[in-house]
Design an enzyme around this catalytic site. Structure first.
Site, short mmCIF file in Angstrom:
data_model
loop_
_atom_site.label_atom_id
_atom_site.label_comp_id
_atom_site.label_asym_id
_atom_site.label_seq_id
_atom_site.Cartn_x
_atom_site.Cartn_y
_atom_site.Cartn_z
N SER A 1 45.66 44.04 36.03
CA SER A 1 44.84 44.13 34.82
C SER A 1 43.73 45.24 34.93
CB SER A 1 43.84 42.99 34.26
OG SER A 1 42.36 43.86 33.00
N TYR B 1 36.88 37.53 37.23
CA TYR B 1 38.00 38.28 36.90
C TYR B 1 38.65 39.71 37.50
CZ TYR B 1 42.17 38.89 33.84
OH TYR B 1 43.45 39.53 33.49
#
Lengths: 477, 271
Positions: free
Chosen positions: B164, B177
């Site tokens: 990501s 995250y």
């Protein structure tokens, strides 16, 4: 390490979204195609067949009360796909193909798949929709829930005539397989049932074979309803027919139009998939863009764009069936206030006199736009208790939202009623309870099949107290 | 699984040798881990239309069955499935051996599973923080270790992994995250450095916000990237054996800027 608490999903975003916190999507304006009326609702997207009715339970835990309504791509014009202050369950994430049998042409798919997606799959395999509306951006579930019709109604009937079965899930979690023989009462209530009987999770659709993308098309000018009816006789062997009509002209040019007959080409050619549309109508047109003069000018140009009274052509199915799909969001042409459509079916007994009387009323009003469609409905009975099509003449016309529009719609609705016809809920924003209940005498029988958790702004309007359209319902302009 | 393989047959070397059947590679053979995720499903639809052979792994049986039926209908030459919880790293070898045997080989492994996590909760609750790191970082390391060794034996293969843009720099709004993805990105860079000379491609995919079920509750969802366009870019990057893919492409310059902001300024920002 304890087992995962959350579902493994692709991680795609750098922004914060606490997944475990209760999902409470904010209320937003969900527009129908007519952009009128405008209601706030919460939109919850269904991605899996198992999401319903589970989402209702999670909404209730989050303190969201009230009713819900399944919706697809929002191509209904009025409020049949709206629910003021409710929860809209948008099905377009449920777009999976589940099976296809090339021997029978029967496709099984989840209900949120669009007809465009079905065509992308089926055309290269030599199959086409059995019935298609004027846009391919509607969902399979929506096509059943409104029992939509196409230019081949006389030879094919309405959409659900080609739906062997579907699954209906109720808010109590019960699941029913519905067909002509299994749960036939639920089958008939759900077809044309406006999404009120439960959620259609998947459905079967019987596709028809084609050998080419091409259509053999004849465009013929006509003047008046008699010429239209004789052209219809003359081209009875064509699979499709539809007519565009000039609703602004009076006198010598009254009820002039272009009759467009078409059939799938029998000459085999390459079945390539369609390209995605690139044009998007870029802004809301100002309110004065559509006026008596500009529409009359357009109509004259459109009528005379073919230099000869009769033109034969071969064209791709995209411009034949979906000329307006080329421009995404073309409804912006009507400006921010939006548009309403008036669409009736009048049985043959009064079809001609009714159509002439209504066309005169429209021409005199000076409110008509250029998107007018005239067609005949054939004798193949629709399967739904609430299906719109009945044998006779069908006519549809868009009106921009103006102060005079609603009183006119009121008069036109009453005229339709006098001539024994009916209006189409999927296109409506103005029907009164009296009109609706006269058009659809089986509505109370249908109401027994409505899911207690589901309703729509349309349903509340036409089953509620009578309000004349020249009253408080009008938008502020 | 029809037969439970013995421990020795789960070793990547013996699986790789056994899978080298003649004419085995007619269409692409792709192993998809996390196949019910929005991005993975959209990517698989492209491969299915190309007639690929797919083996899908996900946690939820009903969702997996719907995805498999869709891909089969769209033209996939073969669709195998297995239900698995990727957190259970002890079962990875057995799972991967079964998948590769079912495909009789593997050209591409596509790792698309992961969780968003709950940042505020992770700030209070270490168990949850550890859960995010385990699912998004530890589990992929376990899977990729087996898969990389399998590919090394065959001197071929593409390992395409969804990381990501959040892994490019930690931010207060989602740093657990982000940390899990930063770890994954670093692991992939190191792995690439090791196996490139063996003819193996390691592709690090860094998506920005994408319109999928996972992000459906987020603000601005309508403006997120279209999942089908993201999927097209991923397929192209795999075909061209790229190393890193920012998708949509504008995230490459954006993240360059984000990475370039000096820490003494960055720490004051609300990101």
């Amino acid at each position: 390490m304890p087992p995962a608490a959350a579902e493994p999903e692709a991680t795609t975003t750098p922004a914060a979204s606490p997944q475990q916190s209760v999902p409470t999507p904010p209320a937003e304006i969900f527009e129908s195609w007519g952009r009128y009326p405008k209601y706030k609702a919460r939109v919850v997207r269904l991605n899996w067949q198992s999401d319903f009715p589970a989402v209702l339970a999670s909404s209730a835990r989050a303190g969201i009360e009230g009713s819900a309504l399944p919706v697809g791509l929002g191509r209904s014009y009025g409020d049949v796909g709206l629910l003021q202050n409710g929860t809209l369950l948008q099905t377009i994430g449920m777009d999976r193909l589940l099976a296809f049998d090339p021997a029978t042409g029967i496709l099984t798919a989840e209900s949120g798949i669009s007809l465009a997606q079905i065509l992308d799959f089926s055309v290269p395999r030599g199959f086409f929709l059995p019935v298609t509306p004027g846009t391919k951006y509607v969902t399979l579930g929506g096509a059943i829930a409104n029992d939509i019709h196409g230019k081949n109604h006389e030879s094919a009937g309405s959409f659900a005539c080609h739906v062997p079965c579907f699954e209906l899930v109720r808010s109590d979690g019960s699941r029913r397989l519905c067909s002509r023989t299994e749960n036939p009462d639920w089958f008939e209530a759900t077809i044309g049932g406006m999404g009120l009987t439960g959620l259609i999770t998947w459905a079967q659709l019987r596709l028809r074979p084609i050998v080419s993308r091409k259509m053999d098309v004849d465009h013929i000018q006509f003047h008046g309803i008699d010429e239209f009816l004789s052209l219809k006789q003359q081209y009875a062997q064509a699979e499709y027919n539809v007519s565009w009509m000039d609703c602004t002209s009076t006198g010598r040019n009254f009820a002039r139009g272009i009759f467009m007959a078409g059939s799938h080409s029998a000459v085999p050619s390459e079945l390539i998939p369609s390209l995605p549309p690139k044009l998007v109508f870029p802004f809301d047109a100002p309110g004065f863009a559509l006026n008596r003069l500009s529409v009359a000018a357009f109509n004259a140009l459109y009528f005379h764009k073919q230099m000869k009274p009769h033109v034969h052509a071969v064209q791709d199915y995209e411009p034949y069936f979906y000329p307006l799909d080329k421009i995404l969001r073309w409804n912006r042409l009507y400006g921010r206030n939006g548009l309403v459509q008036f669409q009736y079916a009048i049985p043959w007994a009064h079809a001609k006199e009714g159509t002439i009387a209504i066309l005169r009323e429209i021409a005199a009003s000076g409110l008509a736009s250029f998107l007018a469609v005239l067609k005949a409905f054939g004798d193949i009975p629709s399967l739904g208790v609430m299906s719109f099509p009945e044998p006779g003449i069908m006519f549809a016309l868009d009106f921009p939202i103006k102060p005079a529009t609603f009183p006119l719609l009121q008069r036109l609705g009453d005229m339709t009623l006098e001539f024994g016809g009916r209006l189409y809920p999927a296109k409506d924003a103005a029907m009164t309870p009296t009109q609706f209940q006269t058009f659809y005498p089986a509505w109370q029988r249908f109401a027994r099949f409505r899911d207690p958790m589901l309703t729509s702004s349309f349903w509340e309007r036409v089953t509620g107290a009578e309000k004349r359209a020249d009253g408080a319902e009008r938008p502020t302009l | 699984m029809s037969t439970t393989p013995t421990l020795s047959t789960l070793d990547p070397q013996s699986v790789a040798t056994a899978a080298l059947a003649p004419n085995a590679r007619i269409t692409k053979k792709i192993l998809v881990l996390g196949a019910t995720s929005g991005i993975a499903e959209a990517t698989c639809r492209i491969w299915a239309a190309q007639g690929a052979q797919l083996f899908l792994v996900a946690r939820n049986q009903a969702k997996l069955a719907a995805v498999a039926a869709d891909l089969k209908t769209r033209g996939a030459a073969y669709v195998g499935t297995a239900v698995a919880d990727f957190d259970d790293t002890d079962k990875h070898a057995e799972l991967l051996a079964h998948a590769v045997n079912s495909l009789t080989g593997m050209d591409v492994a596509y790792l698309a599973h992961g969780i968003q996590g709950d940042q505020p909760r992770a700030e209070r609750d270490f168990e949850h923080a550890a859960q995010i790191l385990h699912t998004n970082f530890v589990a992929p390391v376990s899977l990729l270790t087996w898969l990389a060794n399998f590919c090394v034996q065959r001197h071929a293969g593409v390992l395409a992994v969804i990381s990501s843009v959040a892994g490019d720099r930690g931010r207060k709004s989602n740093y657990l995250y982000g940390a899990s993805k930063a770890g994954l990105t670093a692991f992939l860079a190191g792995l690439r450095n090791r196996v490139d000379r063996e003819g193996i491609t390691v592709l690090t995919i860094k998506p920005g916000p994408v319109k999928t079920a996972m992000t459906a509750e987020m603000k601005g969802w309508e403006k997120f990237a279209d999942v089908n366009k993201v999927a097209e870019s991923i397929v192209k990057a795999i075909d061209s054996k790229a190393d890193t893919l920012y998708v949509p492409l504008q995230w490459r310059p954006i993240m360059f800027v984000v990475r370039s902001i000096p820490e003494r300024i960055f720490k004051k920002l609300n990101l």
